[in-house]
Design an enzyme around this catalytic site. Sequence first.
Site, PDB file in Angstrom:
ATOM      1  N   ALA A  86       0.850  -1.184   0.000  1.00 15.23           N
ATOM      2  CA  ALA A  86       0.000   0.000   0.000  1.00 15.23           C
ATOM      3  C   ALA A  86       0.887   1.236   0.000  1.00 15.23           C
ATOM      4  O   ALA A  86       1.843   1.316   0.774  1.00 15.23           O
ATOM      5  CB  ALA A  86      -0.898  -0.011   1.233  1.00 15.23           C
ATOM      6  N   GLN A  88       2.301   5.094   0.561  1.00 12.44           N
ATOM      7  CA  GLN A  88       2.236   6.097   1.623  1.00 12.44           C
ATOM      8  C   GLN A  88       1.475   7.317   1.116  1.00 12.44           C
ATOM      9  O   GLN A  88       1.819   7.907   0.099  1.00 12.44           O
ATOM     10  CB  GLN A  88       3.656   6.489   2.042  1.00 12.44           C
ATOM     11  CG  GLN A  88       3.728   7.443   3.225  1.00 12.44           C
ATOM     12  CD  GLN A  88       5.181   7.747   3.583  1.00 12.44           C
ATOM     13  OE1 GLN A  88       6.111   7.179   3.009  1.00 12.44           O
ATOM     14  NE2 GLN A  88       5.383   8.646   4.513  1.00 12.44           N
ATOM     15  N   ASN A 126       7.427  -0.129   2.120  1.00 12.04           N
ATOM     16  CA  ASN A 126       7.501   0.513   3.433  1.00 12.04           C
ATOM     17  C   ASN A 126       6.437  -0.011   4.395  1.00 12.04           C
ATOM     18  O   ASN A 126       5.369  -0.442   3.970  1.00 12.04           O
ATOM     19  CB  ASN A 126       7.337   2.030   3.262  1.00 12.04           C
ATOM     20  CG  ASN A 126       8.631   2.688   2.827  1.00 12.04           C
ATOM     21  OD1 ASN A 126       9.694   2.363   3.347  1.00 12.04           O
ATOM     22  ND2 ASN A 126       8.545   3.601   1.878  1.00 12.04           N
ATOM     23  N   VAL A 128      10.134  -0.193   5.448  1.00 16.55           N
ATOM     24  CA  VAL A 128      11.070  -1.174   4.909  1.00 16.55           C
ATOM     25  C   VAL A 128      11.784  -1.982   5.985  1.00 16.55           C
ATOM     26  O   VAL A 128      12.021  -3.182   5.810  1.00 16.55           O
ATOM     27  CB  VAL A 128      12.073  -0.511   3.953  1.00 16.55           C
ATOM     28  CG1 VAL A 128      13.032   0.417   4.681  1.00 16.55           C
ATOM     29  CG2 VAL A 128      12.839  -1.562   3.162  1.00 16.55           C
ATOM     30  N   ASP A 154      18.132   7.636   1.720  1.00 10.34           N
ATOM     31  CA  ASP A 154      18.347   8.739   2.660  1.00 10.34           C
ATOM     32  C   ASP A 154      19.797   9.214   2.610  1.00 10.34           C
ATOM     33  O   ASP A 154      20.072  10.421   2.630  1.00 10.34           O
ATOM     34  CB  ASP A 154      18.009   8.292   4.082  1.00 10.34           C
ATOM     35  CG  ASP A 154      16.681   7.591   4.167  1.00 10.34           C
ATOM     36  OD1 ASP A 154      15.671   8.252   4.431  1.00 10.34           O
ATOM     37  OD2 ASP A 154      16.668   6.363   3.962  1.00 10.34           O
ATOM     38  N   HIS A 181      14.547   3.823   8.241  1.00 10.97           N
ATOM     39  CA  HIS A 181      14.211   4.608   7.046  1.00 10.97           C
ATOM     40  C   HIS A 181      12.895   5.307   7.362  1.00 10.97           C
ATOM     41  O   HIS A 181      11.814   4.823   7.051  1.00 10.97           O
ATOM     42  CB  HIS A 181      14.071   3.690   5.832  1.00 10.97           C
ATOM     43  CG  HIS A 181      13.553   4.391   4.604  1.00 10.97           C
ATOM     44  ND1 HIS A 181      14.131   5.531   4.099  1.00 10.97           N
ATOM     45  CD2 HIS A 181      12.489   4.114   3.794  1.00 10.97           C
ATOM     46  CE1 HIS A 181      13.462   5.917   3.014  1.00 10.97           C
ATOM     47  NE2 HIS A 181      12.456   5.074   2.825  1.00 10.97           N
ATOM     48  N   THR A 235       7.097   9.016  -4.164  1.00 12.02           N
ATOM     49  CA  THR A 235       8.505   9.052  -4.562  1.00 12.02           C
ATOM     50  C   THR A 235       8.825   7.737  -5.254  1.00 12.02           C
ATOM     51  O   THR A 235       8.384   6.674  -4.810  1.00 12.02           O
ATOM     52  CB  THR A 235       9.440   9.219  -3.343  1.00 12.02           C
ATOM     53  OG1 THR A 235       9.378   8.038  -2.535  1.00 12.02           O
ATOM     54  CG2 THR A 235       9.034  10.416  -2.492  1.00 12.02           C
TER      55      THR A 235
END
Length: 329
Positions: A86, A88, A126, A128, A154, A181, A235
């Site tokens: 799913a 974010q 995520n 993650v 990151d 993360h 993203t």
Amino acid sequence: MTATKQHKKVILVGDGAVGSSYAFALVNQGIAQELGIIEIPALFDKAVGDAEDLSHALAFTSPKKIYAATYADCADADLVVITAGAPQKPGETRLDLVGKNLAINKSIVTQVVESGFNGIFLVAANPVDVLTYSTWKFSGFPKERVIGSGTSLDSARFRQALADKIGVDARSVHAYIMGEHGDSEFAVWSHANVAGVQLEQWLQENRDIDEQGLVDLFISVRDAAYSIINKKGATYYGIAVALARITKAILDDENAVLPLSVYQEGQYGDVKDVFIGQPAIVGAHGIVRPVNIPLNDAELQKMQASAEQLKDIIDEAWKNPEFQEASKN
């Protein structure tokens, strides 16, 4: 996977924005000789279409077999990359996704393992770090063969932000983000350097940015995903290239040092039984070993706090009998 194997096969599970961008990165960079794309039945035609579209780029890059796959195709794969989950949404943290994506992850990993797959898992969905842990649990695989993308993106954002401020190529900036993360990640300022010159010394000599500027820079890195999601909904380009870099390191047996989500066994004090972002050596057999950067006291506290937050979420999730019964580790 053996380091000498010539035909290298990747199966991608999830053909959404991240997955399709990753597939394009593999084609564009000439990584792997075979790419299978798995989607849910309702989206199978999209996987077929993407495979066909990607194949039209091969005349410009290098030969590759690309197709819409099923879980049976995982049996002889070297690498299974999981981007499905799913997405974010604006206002959500990565950890808000736990409940939805654990169930999805269980279904995926179970079917991959049932195929006879004996390669390496690379997880990007995520949250993650939590899903890397659950992939390890559901698969029963050795911890070295379950890898999360961790803080690879990151750290890339961090290096680029520093490079932009001080006016050098990001490839000459060596700096890491560690921890989750997500919101509890932290910058390892104590070891950041530019071409071997410690960042603190560099800034004393060049005065490119002051102390408050460094604080603001880190916040912009930590919150970059929120900023992008609010502007365009998701993203995907940055993480896609990060995944391609990790894939290349595995398939080419590079023994590259990359910031990944790896299993903790007390490298940082009480941080145990959790996957979390730190540098590690990665090659054809997965994680060779973590690279344990000596953190200062403040950084160590942040690492432990980040791990504790992840551990609390994992422990809460594992109260669900469905996940306990599925665990093989």
